[in-house]
Design an enzyme around this catalytic site. Sequence first.
Site, short mmCIF file in Angstrom:
data_model
loop_
_atom_site.label_atom_id
_atom_site.label_comp_id
_atom_site.label_asym_id
_atom_site.label_seq_id
_atom_site.Cartn_x
_atom_site.Cartn_y
_atom_site.Cartn_z
N CYS A 82 14.35 -3.31 42.60
CA CYS A 82 15.06 -4.26 41.71
C CYS A 82 15.65 -3.61 40.46
O CYS A 82 16.15 -4.34 39.59
CB CYS A 82 14.11 -5.39 41.31
SG CYS A 82 12.86 -4.86 40.12
N CYS A 127 5.54 -3.49 40.86
CA CYS A 127 6.60 -3.85 39.92
C CYS A 127 6.40 -5.29 39.45
O CYS A 127 6.20 -6.19 40.25
CB CYS A 127 7.95 -3.70 40.61
SG CYS A 127 9.34 -4.35 39.66
N CYS A 130 9.68 -7.56 40.88
CA CYS A 130 9.90 -7.90 42.29
C CYS A 130 8.63 -7.81 43.13
O CYS A 130 8.64 -8.15 44.31
CB CYS A 130 10.98 -7.02 42.90
SG CYS A 130 10.47 -5.31 43.22
N CYS A 150 -0.38 7.08 39.82
CA CYS A 150 -0.05 7.91 40.97
C CYS A 150 0.97 7.13 41.81
O CYS A 150 0.62 6.17 42.48
CB CYS A 150 -1.35 8.17 41.74
SG CYS A 150 -1.14 9.27 43.14
ZN LIG Z 1 10.95 -4.07 41.29
#
Ligand SMILES: [Zn+2]
Length: 163
Positions: A82, A127, A130, A150
Site C-alpha cells: 500500500c 502494516c 493494509c 526482522c
Molecule cells: Zn501496507
Amino acid sequence: MIDRRIMLASLASLLSLAAFRWLRASPAQAAEKFEVEKSDAEWRAQLTPQQYDILRKQGTERPGSSPLLNEHRKGIFACAGCDLPLFSSETKFESGTGWPSFWAPIRDAVATNVDRSYGITRVEVHCAKCGGHLGHVFPDGPQPTGERYCMNGVALQFEAGGN
Ligand SMILES: [Zn+2]
C-alpha cells in the site's frame, strides 16, 4: 418458591446473553480493520506471487535473498502492498540474519500480533494501513530500542532520498 424460580430463570437468560455476546464479540475483536482492504483476488492481481505469499499468507523469504540487504542509501522503506512509509534508513542495521533489519519502525506505521505458529511464540509485525505481513520483532536488537524488526525485503519497497 416461584420468585426464586423466576429469579434463577432470568439469571440464566442473562448469563446466556452474556455468553452469546462474548462469543460474537471475540472474533470481531480479533479481526483488525484496515484503511486499505482488498479481496483476495484483488491482492493476487496487484502483487507478484512472492509478494502475495509473504504479505497476504505470512510467508517468509529465503534468508540472504533480498537485494535490500545491501541497500545503504538514505531513504524510506515503504509497504509493497500500500506504499505506506514503514521504516527509515536511519534505523536500519546489519543483523547478520539475512533479512533486512531495523531497530524501530516509523511511528504508527506497523502493528503487531502474537504468532504461535510452529510451536514458537513470536511477535508478528504487519502494516498498519493494509494489514500486510512484514515479518517479526525480537527483543535482541541494538540500542536505543533493543528491538530487532526482522523484515521480509519482498514486503518492502525502497524509495531513495529525503529524510
Ligand atoms: Zn501496507
